[in-house]
Design an enzyme around this catalytic site. Structure first.
Site, short mmCIF file in Angstrom:
data_model
loop_
_atom_site.label_atom_id
_atom_site.label_comp_id
_atom_site.label_asym_id
_atom_site.label_seq_id
_atom_site.Cartn_x
_atom_site.Cartn_y
_atom_site.Cartn_z
N SER A 147 -44.93 5.35 -18.68
CA SER A 147 -43.87 4.87 -18.16
C SER A 147 -43.49 3.90 -18.69
CB SER A 147 -43.87 4.55 -16.74
OG SER A 147 -44.09 5.66 -16.24
N ARG A 162 -39.97 -1.00 -26.53
CA ARG A 162 -39.85 -2.07 -26.18
C ARG A 162 -41.20 -2.35 -24.29
NH1 ARG A 162 -35.19 -1.68 -24.39
NH2 ARG A 162 -34.88 -0.76 -22.30
N ASP A 200 -42.58 8.82 -16.50
CA ASP A 200 -42.61 9.51 -14.76
C ASP A 200 -41.68 9.17 -13.65
OD1 ASP A 200 -41.38 6.41 -14.51
OD2 ASP A 200 -43.36 5.04 -13.32
#
Ligand code: BGC
Length: 666
Positions: A147, A162, A200
């Site tokens: 996630s 990132r 997620d």
């Protein structure tokens, strides 16, 4: 009273008006559109390569792992196919040192070890069988819920854009996280294939759709937990940047027939330049001292990891107030100190530490309706090392908590409302379903109510529209969702869409040989299994009708085999059963002969089945064309369009191998 007034003044800085909500929605829709048009927009709008939502009839056993915040979860899920499932799971905290490790290997090795422990504990049969004699049958498909913002390149491939939520492993940026995990899994020789990469939110959307009642599929999966984000079902033709992605990264295989694509918005980065988001000195200080200043600005105002930190800074400001008659936790400011003892703040209080306040603190205080805010008082003592806070202190803290929590919920409404409006679902459907998960939405009292209040204030939604929006908890949805996506991936494979996927995975030079060979083996194994299952069904049917015709033959006086019977015999190349010359006189003999024939046929079929060969190694032609292809891709800096000849040759070799193989074994 002075303290109460000052607390209200600070709380007012968190007010987020109806007008601001409206402006927020407009800007949100603009950024959504921008993200669908081009790569690199503020809101990434990442195609997930999941193009359909489940309907609850899916079946099978899958593994899922979830890395998304403070914990790492491993689970196995059995889908029962009737909107229910069983789940076995284990959870372990990710050591802080690994969240900021020097090398990606350190984190991913830890993850693979947790999978190993889980397999040994809960699926030791498969684990041991694989150790003794590796075979494709023991492999489990794994859905990897990861996630963080990932540039998804296919259903099981994606490069990390990132880190968020306090993770910071520089070396992992730009790497394919599935390959990183598969490499460590292979190093431990585990019977596991990373079949799908899942955010997620996408998992939550899938899980909610699998379990939610009614015929309308779920529109949005959203997380309001440590971080925040949302995924939604978009029309494929609105994802304008798809062509650009295909050209730049090579087109991945996905099912276009539904005309849909689930998009991971990565709305945590909405309005990073703060054109419409509210901003207070506490937000600014939090951002400046974070590991990623200027990024995830929406998330930093909405999600659990940050609300505690905003509150901590607001409490500190009030505690350090120059005027002792106004300041928090000072006896002088308290007209009503119920213990008459000195209020003190411990030197090592979490109030002085960055991230010192957990979201659960906010939920407890917001919920507190006890006499004289006894619970808030105890929590301040226990969690924050504040001894003997006064009733006024508790009221002031509660005022701040309420303001910060309510602003977060109203901002959440901006995101959800904007997605509902941009997809036009309020017009198209009677009901719009949203699946949510995360500690805030689950435990923060009134979070949904504040979202709904804000929905009613958005003119395009209003009172009527708000009633049509259903919000339901998809608890721990990401595990179930990841399993469902792993299933979708293996279904695509069964339909023969895997060859392109295989080509794609072969392009990734970072992938290990072992996983490549396994992917190929698995692909062939599943194709062969499908063919065998079909053949077995055909054999069963033939035998059944053979038996039926034999028994009717025995009970009737007819001596001519029916048309159907002879057709079936030809179908499986069975010798037809000769008709006795005199049925009435030779009934006993025919009975004996017929049952002997049936046994003979059964024996023949059994032998045929057991003689089926097993997949051993990749044919030379496949290996050769694969090498050519990889060589070409390397030379052309992975511009797949320049290698179309090699791609075609490779695909043809794989297709031929499949045909030959199936031909040989059947
Ligand atoms: C990540 C998202 C994730 C969300 C919720 C954010 O920080 O960027 O990918 O979905 O947290 O876990």
């Amino acid at each position: 009273m002075a303290l109460a007034a000052e607390a209200k003044r600070i709380a007012a800085e968190f007010d987020y008006s109806t007008e601001e909500v409206g402006k927020g929605v407009k800007e949100f829709i603009r950024e959504m559109d921008e993200g669908l048009e081009k790569q690199g927009a503020t809101m990434s709008q990442i195609p997930s390569y999941v193009t359909a939502v489940p309907n609850g009839t899916e079946k099978g056993i899958y593994l899922a792992v979830d890395l998304g915040g403070t914990n790492f979860r491993v689970c196995s899920i059995v889908l029962h196919g009737n909107q229910t499932f069983s789940l076995t799971q284990s959870k372990v905290a990710v050591p802080h040192a690994l969240m900021e490790a020097k090398k990606a290997h350190e984190l991913f090795e830890f993850l693979a070890k947790q999978i190993e422990i889980f397999l040994k504990t809960h699926h030791n049969d498969k684990f041991e069988a694989h150790r003794r004699r590796p075979s494709q049958q023991q492999y489990l498909d794994l859905g990897f819920t990861f996630s963080f913002p990932v540039n998804q390149l296919g259903i099981n491939k994606g490069k990390l854009i990132r880190w968020t939520k306090g993770f910071d492993i520089e070396e992992a940026i730009g790497q394919d996280v599935c390959a990183l995990l598969q490499k460590e899994i292979d190093a431990l020789n585990l019977p596991v294939i990373v079949a799908a990469l899942v955010n997620d939110t996408v998992g939550t959307l899938m899980a909610r759709s699998y379990t939610s009642p009614g015929k309308t599929g779920t529109l949005i999966g959203a997380i309001f937990g440590t971080g925040t984000n949302g995924a939604y079902v978009e029309k494929l033709n609105r994802v304008k940047k798809m062509a650009q992605i295909d050209a730049e990264l090579g087109s991945a295989a996905y099912d276009k027939s539904t005309g849909l694509m689930i998009i991971n918005t990565e709305w945590g980065s909405f309005d990073n330049n703060l054109s419409v988001l509210p901003d207070t000195p506490y937000d600014r200080a939090l951002d400046a001292e974070s590991v990623n200043p200027g990024i995830q600005m929406f998330e930093k105002r909405v999600s659990g990891m940050f609300l505690g930190e905003i509150l901590r800074r607001a409490i500190l400001a009030l505690y350090k107030h120059q005027d002792e008659n106004i300041a928090l936790f000072k006896d002088t400011s308290s007209a009503d100190n119920d213990t008459s003892s000195l209020t003190t703040v411990a030197e090592d209080s979490p109030l002085y530490k960055q991230w010192g306040i957990d979201t659960s603190f906010l939920s407890i205080v917001e919920e507190d309706a006890s006499d004289r805010l006894r619970i808030t008082k105890q929590t301040l003592e226990k969690d924050l090392g504040v001894s003997a806070p006064s009733m006024e202190d508790c009221v002031a803290v509660k005022t701040l908590v309420h303001a910060i929590g309510k602003r977060a919920a109203r901002l959440a409404a901006v995101a959800l409302g904007a997605v509902v409006l941009s997809t036009n679902k309020l017009q198209e459907d009677d009901l719009v379903d949203i699946g949510v998960d995360g500690s805030l939405v689950e435990y923060y009292p009134g979070f949904e109510d504040y979202i709904r209040e804000a929905f009613r204030e958005i003119p395009e939604i209003g009172v009527e529209g708000e009633k049509k929006i259903r919000i339901g908890l998809a608890k721990d949805g990401s595990g179930l969702g990841a399993a469902l996506i792993a299933l979708t991936a293996s279904k695509a494979e069964e339909r023969g869409e895997f060859s392109q996927e295989l080509v794609d995975s072969l392009q990734a030079s970072s992938e290990t040989n072992a996983s490549r060979a396994k992917a190929l083996e698995l692909h062939i194994a599943s194709r062969v299994a499908a063919e065998l299952a079909a053949l077995e069904r055909k054999e069963d049917e033939t035998l059944r009708s053979l038996r039926e015709s034999l028994s009717s033959e025995l009970s009737s006086s007819s001596t001519t085999p029916s048309k159907d019977q002879s057709n079936e015999s030809r179908l499986l190349d069975l010798p037809s059963i000769p008709a006795p010359a005199d049925a009435a006189a030779r009934e006993d003999a025919r009975q004996a002969q017929s049952s002997a024939k049936v046994f003979e046929e059964l024996e023949k079929l059994r032998k045929g089945l057991s003689e089926r060969k097993k997949v051993r190694e990749m044919p030379r032609e496949v290996e050769r064309t694969r090498e050519d292809l990889v060589g070409c891709l390397r030379k052309n800096d992975r511009r797949p369009l320049d290698c179309w000849r090699e791609v075609e040759a490779f695909k043809a070799a794989v297709a031929k191998m499949e045909e030959d193989f199936i031909g040989r074994v059947l």
